[in-house]
Design an enzyme around this catalytic site. Structure first.
Site, PDB file in Angstrom:
ATOM      1  N   LYS A 221      90.342 -14.133  69.931  1.00 19.67           N
ATOM      2  CA  LYS A 221      90.656 -15.558  69.931  1.00 19.67           C
ATOM      3  C   LYS A 221      90.191 -16.256  68.655  1.00 19.67           C
ATOM      4  O   LYS A 221      89.459 -15.691  67.842  1.00 19.67           O
ATOM      5  CB  LYS A 221      90.069 -16.224  71.179  1.00 19.67           C
ATOM      6  CG  LYS A 221      90.816 -15.823  72.446  1.00 19.67           C
ATOM      7  CD  LYS A 221      90.368 -16.595  73.664  1.00 19.67           C
ATOM      8  CE  LYS A 221      91.243 -16.207  74.869  1.00 19.67           C
ATOM      9  NZ  LYS A 221      90.795 -16.865  76.111  1.00 19.67           N
ATOM     10  N   ARG A 255      87.695  -9.416  79.673  1.00 18.77           N
ATOM     11  CA  ARG A 255      89.148  -9.295  79.477  1.00 18.77           C
ATOM     12  C   ARG A 255      89.415  -9.051  77.999  1.00 18.77           C
ATOM     13  O   ARG A 255      89.059  -9.880  77.163  1.00 18.77           O
ATOM     14  CB  ARG A 255      89.843 -10.571  79.968  1.00 18.77           C
ATOM     15  CG  ARG A 255      91.363 -10.545  79.896  1.00 18.77           C
ATOM     16  CD  ARG A 255      91.938 -11.848  80.452  1.00 18.77           C
ATOM     17  NE  ARG A 255      93.387 -11.836  80.444  1.00 18.77           N
ATOM     18  CZ  ARG A 255      94.151 -12.234  79.438  1.00 18.77           C
ATOM     19  NH1 ARG A 255      93.589 -12.683  78.312  1.00 18.77           N
ATOM     20  NH2 ARG A 255      95.467 -12.200  79.530  1.00 18.77           N
TER      21      ARG A 255
END
Length: 275
Positions: A221, A255
């Protein structure tokens, strides 16, 4: 059939690894790579061989500025993938969606977990989850993918996000979802500045102390790019570092895109903690 998530968590002393499988053409990191059924099955098999405990299948990108996908399009992407993977592999599958009908059909197709970035707030989603009686992951997001990064504001980000998740969890239990089937996710990158994200990471143990299992998803991210200066394709090392911090602070599920790198790093951490 109701799934015993508590038992799954107890199968390992290390966090469970959730491998990301985006069957989309436009996800921020791997869009277009696995949107054909054969390539999706091959990627799922690879992640399972590398040690993934859960395969998270998503048919609609939730990257910043993402456009919404129609119900029919999302169903056409995820249902064949779920059916194929569940027929070939003994692995838990989660459906990454906010749409009630996608949740319903995905569980009927074999999905074991509902993973919702909107925390079951869209029409019908909570009712479907109550009927399905499978584990649900409630994530925090300020705004919507189209606008969530347009100057997000908080009084105190850790307190605000945790309070929201606990309130949603209470609403879900009151509606009929078993507390043991609720997972919370602070939503790294979803309506949060880099500073917000790192404050949450630094205080992730506030979430793990809540009594609910915590899912942490910061793989590749923007916060990783902010810290490292790397573009999306070169954020593996930073993502693994983030995963280790999450594990040390008590996260139950990590995740990730890069399963093997994460599994290896977590194995080193686990051996160190046992020594």
């Amino acid at each position: 059939m109701s799934k015993d998530f508590t038992t799954l968590l107890q199968t390992t002393t290390s966090p469970l690894v959730m491998g990301i499988l985006n069957v989309t053409p436009d996800s921020f990191s791997d869009g277009g790579q696995f949107d054909q059924i054969n390539s999706a099955i091959e990627q799922a098999e690879l992640m399972i061989q590398q040690g993934a405990d859960i395969i998270d299948i998503g048919g609609e990108s939730t990257r910043p500025n993402a456009e919404e996908v129609s119900l029919e399009e999302e169903l056409s992407r995820v249902i064949p993938a779920i059916k194929a993977i569940k027929s070939k592999f003994d692995v838990w599958v989660s459906i990454d969606t906010s749409k009630a009908e996608v949740m319903k059909q995905a569980v009927e197709a074999g999905a074991d977990i509902i993973n919702d970035v909107r925390a079951l707030t869209l029409p019908g989603a909570l009712d479907v989850a109550v009927q399905a009686q499978v584990p649900v992951c409630l994530m925090h997001m300020q705004g919507q993918p189209k606008n969530m990064q347009n100057n997000p504001q908080y009084d105190e980000v850790v307190t605000d996000v945790l309070q929201y998740l606990l309130e949603r969890a209470d609403e879900c239990t009151q509606a009929g979802i078993a507390k043991a089937n609720i997972i919370i996710d602070p939503g790294f990158g979803f309506g949060k500045t880099a500073d917000n994200n790192f404050k949450i990471l630094n205080q992730l143990d506030a979430f793990t102390a809540s009594g609910y299992p915590v899912l942490a998803g910061l793989s590749r991210k923007t916060m990783i790019g902010h810290a490292t200066g790397q573009d999306v394709e070169n954020r593996v090392y930073g993502s693994v570092a983030g995963a280790l911090i999450c594990a040390q602070k008590g996260a139950d599920i990590i995740r990730v895109h890069d399963v093997q790198a994460t599994v290896d790093a977590l194995a080193v951490l686990e051996h160190t903690q046992r020594a």
